[in-house]
Each structure stands twice: as structure tokens, then as C-alpha cells.
Design an enzyme around this catalytic site. Structure first.
Site, short mmCIF file in Angstrom:
data_model
loop_
_atom_site.label_atom_id
_atom_site.label_comp_id
_atom_site.label_asym_id
_atom_site.label_seq_id
_atom_site.Cartn_x
_atom_site.Cartn_y
_atom_site.Cartn_z
CE LYS A 1 4.44 10.43 0.14
NZ LYS A 1 4.61 9.84 -1.18
CG HIS B 7 9.77 5.62 -10.32
ND1 HIS B 7 10.21 4.98 -8.82
CD2 HIS B 7 8.66 6.28 -9.87
CE1 HIS B 7 9.36 5.17 -8.03
NE2 HIS B 7 8.26 5.79 -8.69
P1 ADP Z 1 4.66 9.72 -4.93
O1 ADP Z 1 5.54 10.04 -3.58
O2 ADP Z 1 4.35 11.08 -5.95
O3 ADP Z 1 3.64 8.76 -4.99
P2 ADP Z 1 6.48 8.11 -6.57
O4 ADP Z 1 7.87 8.12 -6.18
O5 ADP Z 1 5.67 6.84 -5.82
O6 ADP Z 1 5.68 9.35 -6.22
O7 ADP Z 1 6.00 8.06 -7.99
C1 ADP Z 1 6.25 8.99 -8.83
C2 ADP Z 1 5.62 8.84 -10.36
O8 ADP Z 1 5.97 7.71 -10.89
C3 ADP Z 1 4.06 9.11 -10.10
O9 ADP Z 1 3.54 9.52 -11.23
C4 ADP Z 1 3.75 7.46 -10.14
O10 ADP Z 1 2.29 7.17 -10.59
C5 ADP Z 1 4.97 6.84 -11.01
N1 ADP Z 1 5.04 5.50 -10.83
C6 ADP Z 1 5.41 4.85 -9.67
N2 ADP Z 1 5.55 3.53 -9.92
C7 ADP Z 1 5.28 3.70 -11.23
C8 ADP Z 1 5.33 2.35 -12.23
N3 ADP Z 1 5.48 1.07 -11.83
N4 ADP Z 1 5.17 2.33 -13.47
C9 ADP Z 1 5.00 3.57 -14.05
N5 ADP Z 1 4.91 4.82 -13.27
C10 ADP Z 1 5.02 4.42 -11.85
#
Ligand code: ADP
Length: 152
Positions: free
Chosen positions: A42, A18
Site C-alpha cells: 500500500k 473509525h
Molecule cells: P483497511 O486498510 O482494512 O481498509 P481502514 O483503515 O480503511 O482499513 O478501515 C479499518 C476498519 O474501519 C474497517 O473495518 C472499515 O470497514 C472500517 N471503517 C472505515 N471507515 C469507516 C466509517 N466511515 N465508518 C465505519 N467504519 C469504517
């Protein structure tokens, strides 16, 4: 016109993946709003204020990053915060298919809001909050996968 991006997610907790997406998007936008979605269905591991606090610490030296939380539709929250762009990260083709459906629905509801994707840096492609939570639950060392502001 100021270019404002909305980066929505659960950030439970915020990871290196992130953090990398936000840092690489910094030169593209005047402001990036990291928006923690409050999702009643969730089962979160970390409380909302804890997750927000870690994000704020991670980007404490970035004046163009703002951290908020929101309930309900992402597009509605974008309108409220005058964000014309939704920022998302893509790790693999599963992410792509999932993100594409959401982006299409969002576009149908709000044609003026554009979803922008950044590919994950290969170093962080295997990181997901789900796996990180599993490591924490099992008392492993998750620190190398967590964003710089997270102190467990
Ligand atoms: P959600 O609850 O929408 O799945 P997340 O917190 O898991 O939210 O992720 C938020 C955003 O960050 C999404 O666009 C996800 O694809 C992206 N993301 C999550 N992990 C990674 C990573 N390791 N590298 C790049 N982007 C990521």
C-alpha cells in the site's frame, strides 16, 4: 477471561468513522487494540508513527485502548496479543461482502477468533480514508471528517 478486541486497519488517517466504531465498542470489551497494519504493497500518505500518534491522541482519555502496529497475518497478531475478537466497521453492502470473505478465511485459519461488526453511524457512512486523502491532496478542509486527535 479478559475480552480483548483487535481493530485492524490502515488508518491513513484515522477518521470520525473509525473513532465512532471504537467508542461504541468500548463497553463491550475489556481492551481494544487499534492495530495499524504495515502493508508494503500500500502506498501510504502518512508515516506509520504519525498515524499511530493521531490514534493515541484520539483515545488518550480511554485507558482500555491500546495502539500498536503489526506486519503479516491479522490472526497471528491476534494470537500474539491474546485477542479473541476482530472488530470491523460496516458502511455498506460492499464493505459487508469484502469483510465477509476476510472473516471466513480468518475463521478457517483460526476458529477461536470471532469477527464482530458494527454498523457505521449514518453521519459517518460516507467517510473513507481514501476520500479524505483526496481532499487533503487537493488542499480542501478534511478536518470535519478526521478523528478528534488528528491535527493536520
Ligand atoms: P483497511 O486498510 O482494512 O481498509 P481502514 O483503515 O480503511 O482499513 O478501515 C479499518 C476498519 O474501519 C474497517 O473495518 C472499515 O470497514 C472500517 N471503517 C472505515 N471507515 C469507516 C466509517 N466511515 N465508518 C465505519 N467504519 C469504517
Amino acid at each position: 477471561m479478559r475480552r480483548i478486541a483487535f481493530f485492524p486497519g490502515s488508518f491513513d488517517p484515522i477518521t470520525k468513522g473509525h473513532e465512532d466504531i471504537v467508542r461504541r465498542a468500548l463497553p463491550m470489551f475489556d481492551k481494544i487494540i487499534v492495530a495499524v497494519g504495515v502493508n508494503s504493497s500500500k502506498n501510504e500518505m502518512f508515516p506509520l508513527d504519525q498515524r499511530q500518534n493521531w490514534i493515541e491522541k484520539t483515545f488518550s482519555e480511554c485507558p482500555s485502548v491500546e495502539v500498536i502496529n503489526y506486519k503479516g497475518l491479522t490472526t497471528e497478531a491476534c494470537i500474539k496479543h491474546q485477542a479473541k475478537f476482530i472488530l470491523r466497521g460496516l458502511r455498506n453492502s460492499n464493505d459487508y461482502e469484502y469483510e465477509k470473505s476476510i472473516a471466513m478465511m480468518n475463521q478457517a485459519m483460526e476458529p477461536n477468533i470471532e469477527t464482530i461488526y458494527l454498523n457505521t453511524h449514518p453521519e459517518w457512512a460516507a467517510i473513507s480514508s481514501t476520500i479524505v486523502r483526496d481532499i487533503i491532496k487537493n488542499k480542501g478542509n478534511a478536518q470535519p471528517f478526521l478523528a478528534s486527535g488528528v491535527q493536520l
